[in-house]
Structures are given as structure tokens and as C-alpha cells.
Write a protein that holds these residues in place. Structure first.
Motif, PDB file in Angstrom:
ATOM      1  N   TRP A  32       0.525   0.108   0.848  1.00 52.63           N
ATOM      2  CA  TRP A  32       1.307   1.139   1.526  1.00 52.63           C
ATOM      3  C   TRP A  32       1.726   2.221   0.517  1.00 52.63           C
ATOM      4  O   TRP A  32       1.570   3.414   0.758  1.00 52.63           O
ATOM      5  N   ASP A  56      -0.227   5.098  16.914  1.00 52.13           N
ATOM      6  CA  ASP A  56      -0.819   5.464  15.628  1.00 52.13           C
ATOM      7  C   ASP A  56      -2.314   5.711  15.824  1.00 52.13           C
ATOM      8  O   ASP A  56      -2.978   4.984  16.561  1.00 52.13           O
ATOM      9  N   GLY A  78      -0.130   7.025  10.954  1.00 55.33           N
ATOM     10  CA  GLY A  78       0.711   5.884  11.268  1.00 55.33           C
ATOM     11  C   GLY A  78       1.737   5.504  10.227  1.00 55.33           C
ATOM     12  O   GLY A  78       1.898   6.149   9.185  1.00 55.33           O
ATOM     13  N   CYS A  79       2.388   4.411  10.527  1.00 56.09           N
ATOM     14  CA  CYS A  79       3.466   3.859   9.705  1.00 56.09           C
ATOM     15  C   CYS A  79       2.911   3.216   8.430  1.00 56.09           C
ATOM     16  O   CYS A  79       1.697   3.144   8.232  1.00 56.09           O
ATOM     17  N   THR A  81       2.682   0.135   7.593  1.00 57.26           N
ATOM     18  CA  THR A  81       1.802  -1.010   7.845  1.00 57.26           C
ATOM     19  C   THR A  81       0.408  -0.545   8.240  1.00 57.26           C
ATOM     20  O   THR A  81      -0.592  -1.133   7.823  1.00 57.26           O
ATOM     21  N   THR A  82       0.315   0.510   9.032  1.00 61.19           N
ATOM     22  CA  THR A  82      -0.992   1.049   9.408  1.00 61.19           C
ATOM     23  C   THR A  82      -1.694   1.614   8.183  1.00 61.19           C
ATOM     24  O   THR A  82      -2.900   1.427   8.011  1.00 61.19           O
ATOM     25  N   ASN A 120       3.963  -6.050  13.903  1.00 68.19           N
ATOM     26  CA  ASN A 120       3.046  -5.166  13.180  1.00 68.19           C
ATOM     27  C   ASN A 120       1.601  -5.653  13.184  1.00 68.19           C
ATOM     28  O   ASN A 120       0.733  -4.989  12.616  1.00 68.19           O
ATOM     29  N   CYS A 123      -1.467  -3.415  13.901  1.00 63.88           N
ATOM     30  CA  CYS A 123      -2.002  -2.513  12.876  1.00 63.88           C
ATOM     31  C   CYS A 123      -3.315  -3.062  12.310  1.00 63.88           C
ATOM     32  O   CYS A 123      -4.247  -2.307  12.034  1.00 63.88           O
TER      33      CYS A 123
END
Length: 144
Positions: A32, A56, A78-79, A81-82, A120, A123
Motif C-alpha cells: 500500500w 473502486d 481505490g483504497c 487495500t485495493t 476488504n 479487493c
């Protein structure tokens, strides 16, 4: 000497990372914070863009030679985690034959993440599905 603001900022970042480590593995945090293969390829041999259940979107770009993935890049809005799952799936795919890369399932991505919180896990599904769709896109182009 650090300013009060810099000291506050450092302490806040430490607290945030401490909280993140309660839910995410060091592998996920590393991918990340330092994503691999982030970006696009100008003329990909295979491409896919999928929007996941959370909203996402992930795009995967492939360079393929002799039925082997030579380069694999991704973009996402995306976030964290994505971002991590996109980084991990592209690392897993690089150098693999198309047949082997098609076996990079959500379970494989989750295992490579050292697990994710249940909220999550989608993802990993998004990353895996986008990779497989990019391979299909390449194979469809060969048929035409």
C-alpha cells in the motif's frame, strides 16, 4: 530541530500505522505504501478495466511475449487495500505463462496478502478478476 507541527505529524502517523497494523499484515502495508507496477502501458497487449462492488475501479495493462506476461501494470482509484492487491497481483503475474496467470485466484491474492479483514476481501477479487479479464482481452485479440 523539529517544529511542534512536525512532531505532532510524526506522532499522528505513528498512531495511524499502529492502528492499521491491528488489521493488516506488513505485506499489505508495504504494498500500500510502496506499490509496485503502478502506472499504465502505452500500448498494452491485454487490457481490462473493472469496477468492483465497492465502487473502486482497477485497470490492468499487460505486455505479453510467447504467451508469457513480460510486464504488468495497474491503475486504481481505490483504497489502500485495493492499491495493495493491485500491486500484489501484478507481482504475481509477471513472468508467468498465461495459463499459470489465469490461476491467480482471489484466494491466491488473499494468501499473498497474508489475509485481509472480511470487509476488504473483495479487493482481492477485484484484482484477480481484472487480471484474468486482461488476459482474456489479449486472447480475444488473437482470435480476430
Amino acid at each position: 530541530m523539529k517544529s511542534d507541527f512536525d512532531e505532532f505529524s510524526d506522532k499522528l502517523q505513528e498512531e495511524i500505522l499502529k492502528d492499521i497494523r491491528k488489521n493488516y499484515s506488513e505485506t499489505v502495508i508495504d504494498h500500500w505504501m510502496h506499490p509496485r507496477n503502478f502506472g499504465n502501458l502505452a500500448q498494452p497487449d491485454g487490457f481490462a478495466r473493472i469496477t468492483g462492488s465497492c465502487g473502486d475501479t482497477m485497470q490492468i495493462f499487460l505486455t505479453i511475449k510467447n504467451k508469457r506476461i513480460i510486464d504488468c501494470r495497474y491503475l486504481t482509484d481505490g483504497c489502500g487495500t485495493t492499491i495493495a492487491c493491485g500491486s500484489i497481483v501484478t507481482e504475481l503475474a509477471k513472468g508467468k505463462s498465461l495459463d499459470d496467470a489465469k490461476n491467480i485466484s482471489p484466494v491466491v491474492v488473499l494468501e499473498s496478502c497474508d489475509g485481509l479483514p472480511p470487509e476488504n476481501e473483495h479487493c482481492a477479487l477485484l484484482a484477480s478478476n481484472t487480471l484474468i479479464e486482461a488476459i482474456r482481452n489479449f486472447e480475444q485479440q488473437l482470435q480476430h
